[in-house]
Design an enzyme around this catalytic site. Structure first.
Site, short mmCIF file in Angstrom:
data_model
loop_
_atom_site.label_atom_id
_atom_site.label_comp_id
_atom_site.label_asym_id
_atom_site.label_seq_id
_atom_site.Cartn_x
_atom_site.Cartn_y
_atom_site.Cartn_z
CG HIS A 129 -36.34 -91.34 -29.09
ND1 HIS A 129 -36.31 -90.51 -28.00
CD2 HIS A 129 -37.40 -90.96 -29.83
CE1 HIS A 129 -37.31 -89.64 -28.10
NE2 HIS A 129 -38.00 -89.91 -29.19
CG ASP B 212 -31.76 -85.52 -32.47
OD1 ASP B 212 -32.87 -85.08 -32.78
OD2 ASP B 212 -31.55 -86.71 -32.16
CD1 TRP C 192 -42.99 -66.00 -31.40
CD2 TRP C 192 -43.52 -65.85 -29.24
NE1 TRP C 192 -42.20 -65.01 -30.85
CE2 TRP C 192 -42.52 -64.89 -29.52
CE3 TRP C 192 -44.02 -65.94 -27.93
CZ2 TRP C 192 -42.00 -64.03 -28.54
CZ3 TRP C 192 -43.50 -65.08 -26.97
CH2 TRP C 192 -42.51 -64.14 -27.28
CE LYS C 193 -38.14 -65.56 -31.66
NZ LYS C 193 -36.79 -65.07 -31.28
N GLY D 137 -23.31 -82.58 -30.18
CA GLY D 137 -22.89 -83.92 -30.58
C GLY D 137 -21.72 -84.46 -29.77
#
Length: 336
Positions: free
Chosen positions: A44, A174, A226-227, A306
């Protein structure tokens, strides 16, 4: 190959200015791409840059536009992104959420009609650097099947949580609602590697670690099965309802490309209720407990969310940011 951070910023900035962004906006956007890469999120950052330029060329991104405020209620504001550059829109939205949090204790900005924000964790770090607990998420184009389906009908809708520490070594989660983001899948394929765990399904419907097979089917695996599917739907609905803008479904009906997204930015000021010392003590106790735990088989180090980005940034800022030669060549050609 490795590229120095400032050289990367200058390259991105130069190309963005040629594409029509103002000097200030080009610099902020360029720094965002380079910061993402410095933290090790190349999918990204540098790897994504050519695609963003193509979105400018296609008219999905309005290089002259800026976000506007449509309304306010207490510590909550609704913004229209006006299809401006996604990462600079997001920086401004979180800046405003932080301002509202300083005033009201909590600030929320619902941003509609915006573009891809690149790496969502950036805005969690932004909130934490300001001493705020930060949360934010975005919807996407339809790029993931809802649990029990085969076609793309929900988004992988990344969600970020950040908890500040006074030493700036914040705790930041994230994660996309898919096991892997498409950017990470693309990066893994480009490196000729396999995903470390199952990330989706191939055309025979079999679970696979092959990134190319997953790209072919678009059948990424939701986190928690499914969660993750349910969380994706809920995040999408909250973002669309609060921004009064597009849901993932609406984005999918507009075009095959990803633009016109809805995002939520939340900042909470813990100092309205507690001191920095107390906050640090709570976080330090939890991190210490996790790091003192018995290591599982094959584990050499235990990291809190992090921490790896902090270590990667230090290395990349000192030694240069790793870039695939093919990617850097495509970026060089954008200046031609």
């Amino acid at each position: 190959m490795r590229i120095k951070y400032e050289d990367m910023v200058k390259k991105f900035e130069s190309i963005l200015i040629k594409k029509g962004l103002s000097l200030e906006m080009a610099r902020k956007s360029a720094e965002n791409f380079a910061n993402n890469s410095a933290d090790g999120v190349y999918s990204h950052g540098v790897n994504r840059f050519p695609r963003v330029i193509s979105y400018i060329d296609k008219g999905y991104i309005d290089v002259k536009a800026e976000p506007t405020v449509e309304g306010r209620m207490g510590g909550f504001e609704r913004w229209n992104g006006n299809l401006a550059m996604g990462n600079t829109n997001a920086v401004r939205a979180m800046e405003r959420a932080i301002e509202l949090a300083k005033e009201c204790g909590i600030g929320i900005v619902a941003l509609g009609n915006t573009n891809h924000w690149m790496r969502g964790g950036t805005f969690g770090w932004q909130a934490a650097d300001a001493g705020m607990i930060g949360m934010c998420w975005t919807n996407t184009m339809p790029n993931m099947p809802a649990w029990g389906t085969k076609d793309r009908n929900i988004g992988n809708n990344p969600f970020i949580m950040a908890i500040p520490r006074s030493n700036k070594e914040h705790v930041v989660v994230d994660c996309a609602m898919a096991q892997f983001s498409y950017g990470k899948i693309e990066e893994t394929r480009m490196k000729g590697q396999q995903l470390p765990v199952v990330g989706g399904f191939d055309k025979e419907g079999k679970a696979t670690t092959d990134p190319a097979a997953i790209e072919e089917t678009w059948r990424v695996l939701p986190i928690g099965f499914w969660k993750g599917s349910g969380l994706s739907i809920a995040f999408d609905l909250i973002a669309a309802v609060l921004s009064g803008a597009n849901s993932t479904t609406a984005v999918g009906k507009k075009a095959e490309d990803e633009y016109g997204l809805s995002q939520i930015f939340i900042a909470i000021d813990p100092e309205h209720m507690s001191s920095v010392e107390i906050t640090d003590a709570i976080i330090d106790e939890v991190i210490e407990s996790i790091k003192e735990s018995e290591k599982a088989e094959g584990t050499s180090q235990i990291f809190y969310p992090g921490e790896m980005e902090i270590k990667t940034r230090r290395d990349n800022m000192e030694n240069g940011i790793p870039v695939l030669e093919s990617v850097w060549e495509s970026i060089q050609q954008l200046e031609a």
